[in-house]
Design a protein around this motif. Structure first.
Motif, PDB file in Angstrom:
ATOM      1  N   LEU A   1       2.607   7.281  -6.106  1.00 40.70           N
ATOM      2  CA  LEU A   1       1.609   8.305  -6.411  1.00 40.70           C
ATOM      3  C   LEU A   1       2.170   9.689  -6.131  1.00 40.70           C
ATOM      4  O   LEU A   1       1.936  10.639  -6.871  1.00 40.70           O
ATOM      5  CB  LEU A   1       0.378   8.112  -5.548  1.00 40.70           C
ATOM      6  CG  LEU A   1      -0.789   7.322  -6.111  1.00 40.70           C
ATOM      7  CD1 LEU A   1      -1.955   7.379  -5.145  1.00 40.70           C
ATOM      8  CD2 LEU A   1      -1.199   7.883  -7.445  1.00 40.70           C
ATOM      9  N   LYS A   2       2.902   9.785  -5.053  1.00 40.50           N
ATOM     10  CA  LYS A   2       3.419  11.074  -4.617  1.00 40.50           C
ATOM     11  C   LYS A   2       4.397  11.654  -5.625  1.00 40.50           C
ATOM     12  O   LYS A   2       4.470  12.864  -5.815  1.00 40.50           O
ATOM     13  CB  LYS A   2       4.113  10.899  -3.266  1.00 40.50           C
ATOM     14  CG  LYS A   2       4.493  12.184  -2.588  1.00 40.50           C
ATOM     15  CD  LYS A   2       5.397  11.910  -1.416  1.00 40.50           C
ATOM     16  CE  LYS A   2       6.655  11.213  -1.865  1.00 40.50           C
ATOM     17  NZ  LYS A   2       7.640  11.010  -0.809  1.00 40.50           N
TER      18      LYS A   2
ATOM     19  N   TYR B   1       6.376   5.696   8.930  1.00 39.24           N
ATOM     20  CA  TYR B   1       5.155   6.491   8.907  1.00 39.24           C
ATOM     21  C   TYR B   1       4.588   6.718  10.298  1.00 39.24           C
ATOM     22  O   TYR B   1       3.758   7.590  10.510  1.00 39.24           O
ATOM     23  CB  TYR B   1       4.098   5.832   8.024  1.00 39.24           C
ATOM     24  CG  TYR B   1       4.383   6.036   6.575  1.00 39.24           C
ATOM     25  CD1 TYR B   1       4.017   7.219   5.947  1.00 39.24           C
ATOM     26  CD2 TYR B   1       5.060   5.086   5.830  1.00 39.24           C
ATOM     27  CE1 TYR B   1       4.304   7.445   4.626  1.00 39.24           C
ATOM     28  CE2 TYR B   1       5.355   5.295   4.499  1.00 39.24           C
ATOM     29  CZ  TYR B   1       4.980   6.477   3.905  1.00 39.24           C
ATOM     30  OH  TYR B   1       5.275   6.694   2.593  1.00 39.24           O
TER      31      TYR B   1
ATOM     32  N   ARG C   1      -1.028  19.879  -5.544  1.00 43.30           N
ATOM     33  CA  ARG C   1      -1.363  19.039  -6.683  1.00 43.30           C
ATOM     34  C   ARG C   1      -1.555  19.874  -7.932  1.00 43.30           C
ATOM     35  O   ARG C   1      -1.046  19.579  -8.996  1.00 43.30           O
ATOM     36  CB  ARG C   1      -2.652  18.291  -6.351  1.00 43.30           C
ATOM     37  CG  ARG C   1      -2.928  17.137  -7.224  1.00 43.30           C
ATOM     38  CD  ARG C   1      -3.847  16.161  -6.518  1.00 43.30           C
ATOM     39  NE  ARG C   1      -5.157  16.703  -6.218  1.00 43.30           N
ATOM     40  CZ  ARG C   1      -5.920  16.269  -5.205  1.00 43.30           C
ATOM     41  NH1 ARG C   1      -5.467  15.350  -4.392  1.00 43.30           N
ATOM     42  NH2 ARG C   1      -7.112  16.770  -5.023  1.00 43.30           N
TER      43      ARG C   1
ATOM     44  N   THR D   1       0.824  -1.205   0.000  1.00 43.55           N
ATOM     45  CA  THR D   1       0.000   0.000   0.000  1.00 43.55           C
ATOM     46  C   THR D   1       0.859   1.257   0.000  1.00 43.55           C
ATOM     47  O   THR D   1       0.644   2.166  -0.802  1.00 43.55           O
ATOM     48  CB  THR D   1      -0.910   0.013   1.248  1.00 43.55           C
ATOM     49  OG1 THR D   1      -1.836  -1.071   1.158  1.00 43.55           O
ATOM     50  CG2 THR D   1      -1.673   1.316   1.349  1.00 43.55           C
ATOM     51  N   PHE D   2       1.838   1.301   0.861  1.00 46.69           N
ATOM     52  CA  PHE D   2       2.640   2.513   0.956  1.00 46.69           C
ATOM     53  C   PHE D   2       3.613   2.656  -0.201  1.00 46.69           C
ATOM     54  O   PHE D   2       3.982   3.770  -0.573  1.00 46.69           O
ATOM     55  CB  PHE D   2       3.348   2.580   2.308  1.00 46.69           C
ATOM     56  CG  PHE D   2       2.437   3.063   3.399  1.00 46.69           C
ATOM     57  CD1 PHE D   2       2.159   4.406   3.534  1.00 46.69           C
ATOM     58  CD2 PHE D   2       1.814   2.166   4.250  1.00 46.69           C
ATOM     59  CE1 PHE D   2       1.298   4.853   4.513  1.00 46.69           C
ATOM     60  CE2 PHE D   2       0.951   2.603   5.242  1.00 46.69           C
ATOM     61  CZ  PHE D   2       0.686   3.955   5.372  1.00 46.69           C
TER      62      PHE D   2
ATOM     63  N   GLN E   1       1.964  17.119  -0.950  1.00 43.64           N
ATOM     64  CA  GLN E   1       1.765  16.740  -2.348  1.00 43.64           C
ATOM     65  C   GLN E   1       0.336  17.057  -2.775  1.00 43.64           C
ATOM     66  O   GLN E   1       0.088  17.623  -3.843  1.00 43.64           O
ATOM     67  CB  GLN E   1       2.063  15.243  -2.519  1.00 43.64           C
ATOM     68  CG  GLN E   1       1.582  14.635  -3.815  1.00 43.64           C
ATOM     69  CD  GLN E   1       2.280  15.235  -5.019  1.00 43.64           C
ATOM     70  OE1 GLN E   1       3.273  15.921  -4.893  1.00 43.64           O
ATOM     71  NE2 GLN E   1       1.736  14.994  -6.196  1.00 43.64           N
ATOM     72  N   ALA E   2      -0.617  16.715  -1.918  1.00 45.80           N
ATOM     73  CA  ALA E   2      -2.016  17.005  -2.232  1.00 45.80           C
ATOM     74  C   ALA E   2      -2.247  18.511  -2.304  1.00 45.80           C
ATOM     75  O   ALA E   2      -2.938  18.997  -3.197  1.00 45.80           O
ATOM     76  CB  ALA E   2      -2.930  16.378  -1.181  1.00 45.80           C
TER      77      ALA E   2
ATOM     78  N   THR F   1      -5.400  -3.400   4.557  1.00 43.30           N
ATOM     79  CA  THR F   1      -5.158  -1.972   4.447  1.00 43.30           C
ATOM     80  C   THR F   1      -6.166  -1.188   5.279  1.00 43.30           C
ATOM     81  O   THR F   1      -5.827  -0.177   5.898  1.00 43.30           O
ATOM     82  CB  THR F   1      -5.248  -1.540   2.979  1.00 43.30           C
ATOM     83  OG1 THR F   1      -4.302  -2.288   2.230  1.00 43.30           O
ATOM     84  CG2 THR F   1      -4.964  -0.072   2.822  1.00 43.30           C
TER      85      THR F   1
ATOM     86  N   LEU G   1      -8.027   2.143  -1.411  1.00 39.85           N
ATOM     87  CA  LEU G   1      -7.598   3.466  -0.963  1.00 39.85           C
ATOM     88  C   LEU G   1      -8.582   4.560  -1.369  1.00 39.85           C
ATOM     89  O   LEU G   1      -8.833   5.474  -0.590  1.00 39.85           O
ATOM     90  CB  LEU G   1      -6.202   3.777  -1.519  1.00 39.85           C
ATOM     91  CG  LEU G   1      -5.065   3.018  -0.846  1.00 39.85           C
ATOM     92  CD1 LEU G   1      -3.772   3.184  -1.613  1.00 39.85           C
ATOM     93  CD2 LEU G   1      -4.891   3.507   0.594  1.00 39.85           C
TER      94      LEU G   1
ATOM     95  N   LEU H   1       1.535   4.448  -2.558  1.00 36.22           N
ATOM     96  CA  LEU H   1       1.366   5.854  -2.200  1.00 36.22           C
ATOM     97  C   LEU H   1       2.614   6.656  -2.534  1.00 36.22           C
ATOM     98  O   LEU H   1       2.527   7.776  -3.035  1.00 36.22           O
ATOM     99  CB  LEU H   1       1.035   5.976  -0.710  1.00 36.22           C
ATOM    100  CG  LEU H   1      -0.378   5.544  -0.339  1.00 36.22           C
ATOM    101  CD1 LEU H   1      -0.548   5.487   1.167  1.00 36.22           C
ATOM    102  CD2 LEU H   1      -1.391   6.502  -0.945  1.00 36.22           C
ATOM    103  N   GLU H   2       3.755   6.090  -2.270  1.00 34.31           N
ATOM    104  CA  GLU H   2       4.996   6.778  -2.611  1.00 34.31           C
ATOM    105  C   GLU H   2       5.097   7.001  -4.119  1.00 34.31           C
ATOM    106  O   GLU H   2       5.536   8.050  -4.574  1.00 34.31           O
ATOM    107  CB  GLU H   2       6.206   5.970  -2.126  1.00 34.31           C
ATOM    108  CG  GLU H   2       6.401   5.956  -0.622  1.00 34.31           C
ATOM    109  CD  GLU H   2       6.753   7.333  -0.066  1.00 34.31           C
ATOM    110  OE1 GLU H   2       7.357   8.128  -0.793  1.00 34.31           O
ATOM    111  OE2 GLU H   2       6.399   7.600   1.100  1.00 34.31           O
TER     112      GLU H   2
ATOM    113  N   LEU I   1       3.234  13.574   2.160  1.00 35.50           N
ATOM    114  CA  LEU I   1       2.112  13.173   1.316  1.00 35.50           C
ATOM    115  C   LEU I   1       1.067  14.276   1.247  1.00 35.50           C
ATOM    116  O   LEU I   1       0.521  14.577   0.188  1.00 35.50           O
ATOM    117  CB  LEU I   1       1.478  11.887   1.857  1.00 35.50           C
ATOM    118  CG  LEU I   1       2.254  10.601   1.595  1.00 35.50           C
ATOM    119  CD1 LEU I   1       1.677   9.446   2.410  1.00 35.50           C
ATOM    120  CD2 LEU I   1       2.199  10.256   0.112  1.00 35.50           C
TER     121      LEU I   1
ATOM    122  N   VAL J   1      -2.975  11.525  -4.599  1.00 34.84           N
ATOM    123  CA  VAL J   1      -3.042  11.414  -3.146  1.00 34.84           C
ATOM    124  C   VAL J   1      -4.078  12.412  -2.648  1.00 34.84           C
ATOM    125  O   VAL J   1      -4.144  13.537  -3.118  1.00 34.84           O
ATOM    126  CB  VAL J   1      -1.682  11.702  -2.480  1.00 34.84           C
ATOM    127  CG1 VAL J   1      -0.647  10.710  -2.932  1.00 34.84           C
ATOM    128  CG2 VAL J   1      -1.218  13.100  -2.751  1.00 34.84           C
TER     129      VAL J   1
ATOM    130  N   LEU K   1       8.394   1.358   8.411  1.00 29.93           N
ATOM    131  CA  LEU K   1       8.302   2.148   7.183  1.00 29.93           C
ATOM    132  C   LEU K   1       8.573   3.628   7.449  1.00 29.93           C
ATOM    133  O   LEU K   1       8.791   4.406   6.531  1.00 29.93           O
ATOM    134  CB  LEU K   1       6.916   1.995   6.560  1.00 29.93           C
ATOM    135  CG  LEU K   1       6.620   0.667   5.874  1.00 29.93           C
ATOM    136  CD1 LEU K   1       5.145   0.548   5.534  1.00 29.93           C
ATOM    137  CD2 LEU K   1       7.457   0.531   4.613  1.00 29.93           C
TER     138      LEU K   1
END
Lengths: 256, 256
Positions: free
Chosen positions: A28-29, B62, B86, A21-22, B82-83, B18, A57, A25-26, B79, A72, B60
DNA sequence: GCCGTCCGTTTCAGTATCCGGAACATTGAT
DNA sequence: ATCAATGTTCCGGATACTGAAACGGACGGC
């Protein structure tokens, strides 16, 4: 077979699904508006796995899908803001950074250590291009040296061993002994200086921020071009100004 | 047994592992420094499951663990930023919010819609207590009405059906017809007003922000106490001022 | 100083569920 | 109309996730 204490195989601890999952996300970032095909390629997970994870997600609202492209979501802002306000001191530092920036008319930042890296928490300066959340090596910045100066020699050695002293610019300190000496200087003076060790043409000054009960919070810094950051400015005016602001934060924390 | 197309069972789409991970993160977010025991209770997952997931997340990077307590880590800031950046327009809006706040000496915000909710993206005002990332119902705020006014009647009906018109204050619009009428007014005037519909004692004004190619970006708003937000101010001065700023964003996007 | 409680860590067997290849559907371009 | 590329669905199989239970350590009360 050789005794596999060679760490390489065993480090897959915990839940591997979450890792996937992460990883997504990474991925995606790193890019704007990514498609499923992009992600399968970038993570080399099978298409169907990517699809299933993204579906989860987006269903949870953490990822946004708009005509085939994935982004994200803002839910992460919520989580991030939680981290940024975890300690009251962080919010107090926000005001300090703002004022510092205004008074000096230079860039000002508040930086915190996490996992042996320097994380930008608050920032004043050019309104575009926020570096908020970015992570940098400790040893190449004034703020990072302040963090390292809080540790004893063992702690610093551990950092050198685990992270290493990569050269970011020709000026970066890469010799352990030089670093130890520099940190001793930081402890003596009560402030750290960065002379183009992180970026050519940039100097910076940083001081530690403590809570009323002597807990180290993070570092408060100002940086700018070498042209304006003369020796006098860097070693005289800025350190006192920064120390003042760090003191103000502490006072804010102690009384209202 | 009855045919279980009663949707209740089927909504578990995708990866359930998840879901557990994010359930934990949400639980982490809600309180400062949470222990494993706390989390098992709050999520009613078994202790060992919580343990394993947290181990993964800290590995990880996080989630941060400091002497037994767990915290959401700064990786989420990355993250989230980033949003927040965007679309270029979002960054342009940041400056606009800042200037608006300075000029009016009131609170100013830039808000974006996501998943039928209003999300605070940029904010000017009291340096503590950032509402960044917070989510609110669209129908109770000026900014949200601007968002809804962009939709056609079908879109609005769908919103009413799926989200509902909960009353946040006694003034909140809860009647569908009243909302339709209000949105029509918003479309006519080009700005939306909020008269203590979201919080008692607070009025607000909001205008839409468009990109150079007529894409709706979000809403730019100013709000403050009823005492200062007189009818004249709300319906005369602020709308033009806001429209100007929205226009500036657009120009910024078009040229440099 | 002993005992009881609470909490974190580890183990382990069972099976839920995650995975991923492959088939199918859809879209868009040539 | 055909083909390529991408998104979606299906399904058998085994991985690895789960959760009960046992262990160990820390703390506090008595």
């Amino acid at each position: 077979m050789d005794t596999d204490r060679d760490e390489t195989a065993t480090d897959e601890v915990g839940v591997s699904t979450t890792r996937k999952t992460f990883a997504l996300l990474e991925a995606l970032k790193d890019e704007e508006g990514v498609t499923i095909a992009d992600l399968t390629e970038r993570t080399d997970l099978p298409k169907s796995t990517v699809y299933r994870h993204l579906q989860t997600l987006t269903d949870l609202g953490y990822v946004i899908e708009r005509d085939g492209n994935y982004y994200v979501g803002f839910r992460f802002v919520e989580l991030g803001e939680q981290a940024r306000s975890r300690r009251v001191g962080y919010t107090a530092a926000k005001r300090a950074v703002f004022e510092l920036g205004q008074e000096t008319d230079e860039r000002a930042v508040f930086i915190v250590e996490e996992d042996d890296e320097a994380v930008y928490v608050h920032r004043y300066g050019s309104l575009t291009n926020t570096m908020i959340g970015h992570r940098r090596p400790l040893h190449s910045m004034a703020a990072g040296k302040v963090v390292l100066a809080e540790r004893d020699d063992d702690g610093v050695s551990r950092y050198i061993e685990e992270v290493g002293l990569e050269a970011i610019t020709p000026n970066t300190i890469t010799d352990p002994d030089a670093l130890f000496a520099e940190l001793e200087r930081v402890r003596d003076r009560g402030y750290a200086v960065n002379n183009q060790e992180h970026m050519e043409g940039l100097r910076g000054v940083s001081v530690p921020v403590y809570t009323p009960d002597e807990d180290f919070l993070g570092s408060l810094s100002v940086f700018g071009p070498t042209s304006r950051f003369t020796d006098d400015y860097v070693h005289d005016e800025l350190p006192t100004r920064l120390r003042d602001k760090a003191g103000e934060i502490r006072v804010t924390l102690a009384y209202g």
